[in-house]
Design a protein around this motif. Sequence first.
Motif, mmCIF file in Angstrom:
data_model
loop_
_atom_site.group_PDB
_atom_site.id
_atom_site.type_symbol
_atom_site.label_atom_id
_atom_site.label_comp_id
_atom_site.label_asym_id
_atom_site.label_seq_id
_atom_site.Cartn_x
_atom_site.Cartn_y
_atom_site.Cartn_z
ATOM 1 N N MET A 155 39.011 46.419 37.782
ATOM 2 C CA MET A 155 40.251 45.645 37.599
ATOM 3 C C MET A 155 40.099 44.690 36.427
ATOM 4 S SD MET A 155 42.253 43.293 40.410
ATOM 5 C CE MET A 155 42.589 44.736 41.407
ATOM 6 N N SER A 206 40.263 41.665 33.833
ATOM 7 C CA SER A 206 40.197 40.220 34.016
ATOM 8 C C SER A 206 41.542 39.567 33.740
ATOM 9 C CB SER A 206 39.113 39.634 33.106
ATOM 10 O OG SER A 206 39.432 39.893 31.750
ATOM 11 N N ASP A 230 44.347 40.604 35.043
ATOM 12 C CA ASP A 230 45.192 40.725 36.234
ATOM 13 C C ASP A 230 45.244 39.367 36.909
ATOM 14 O OD1 ASP A 230 46.447 41.231 38.604
ATOM 15 O OD2 ASP A 230 45.066 42.790 39.281
ATOM 16 N N TYR A 241 46.520 38.381 39.517
ATOM 17 C CA TYR A 241 46.471 38.400 40.979
ATOM 18 C C TYR A 241 45.102 38.816 41.509
ATOM 19 C CZ TYR A 241 51.480 38.055 40.343
ATOM 20 O OH TYR A 241 52.731 37.637 39.947
ATOM 21 N N ASP A 242 44.191 39.104 40.603
ATOM 22 C CA ASP A 242 42.830 39.419 41.026
ATOM 23 C C ASP A 242 42.207 38.178 41.666
ATOM 24 O OD1 ASP A 242 40.279 41.046 40.894
ATOM 25 O OD2 ASP A 242 39.706 39.235 39.801
ATOM 26 N N ASP A 254 39.266 36.959 41.831
ATOM 27 C CA ASP A 254 38.328 36.219 40.980
ATOM 28 C C ASP A 254 39.077 35.391 39.934
ATOM 29 O OD1 ASP A 254 36.131 37.218 42.331
ATOM 30 O OD2 ASP A 254 35.866 38.909 40.960
ATOM 31 N N ASP A 295 38.444 34.918 50.292
ATOM 32 C CA ASP A 295 39.705 35.567 49.957
ATOM 33 C C ASP A 295 40.433 35.817 51.273
ATOM 34 O OD1 ASP A 295 41.761 37.297 49.328
ATOM 35 O OD2 ASP A 295 40.477 38.869 48.507
#
Length: 250
Positions: free
Chosen positions: A1, A3, A5, A7-8, A10, A110
């Motif tokens: 995914m 960086s 994004d 909504y990630d 992390d 999370d």
Amino acid sequence: MSSQDIYDPDFVRDVFDRCSDRYIAFSNACSFGFTQIWRRQCVEMLDLPPEARHGYDLMAGTGEVWPHLLSHSPQVESIVAVDISAGMHRRAMDRLHTMRAHKIEFREDDVLASALPDESADFVVSTFGLKTFNPDQHRRLAQLTARVLKPGGRFAFIEASDPKDWPLRPLYRLHLDRVLPMVERVLLRGAHDFAMIGQYSANFGDAREFAGMLEDAGLNSGFRKFFFGCATGVCGSKPASRADSEVTTP
């Protein structure tokens, strides 16, 4: 995914870890105090019964909903605060909540990956965390809420929203999209983390779709608007019986 994004998990954690030291003052000042009003209104939506004792604050941030919750419902004995940003929680406990520490358990996690027990909560509350999720994550959050609530348990969520039908929306968007980033660049040494709030809220729209997801998950859910739609919320309950599941919270 990627960086990029936004909504990630992390990416979200890094944004709020970086801005945790300044979040409380900046959010209150730049919302003209409305964030505190909306937190109080979220607690009023929650409308806990006297027997409610234990619950979850999801995407808890700096825990600014806790004073409103514990004042409105002093019978609450424990709040499990779940947030992906440990920096936000440390700041909250250091500055705001030392006197409440015995009632607060923090879980750095999370939310969507957390192993919260089934039917373990009398209530679920969340303020200003919905915007950091995309629609698929909202659906998973709705399912988690239904899973962790006890029968008869209550929930309330509130979020800054995009008031598309409000005549003054252009000024509101100007404040979020241009003024806040400029203030941040000038006063916070070029930081851009708070500028994400405008992007998140524009993408989020409002909580109406999330209300439907909660209903799909088997909860009684109602949609609410605050200050011309600048904030929207959902509230309701988990049916205590099959008959209750046919009733939708107004």
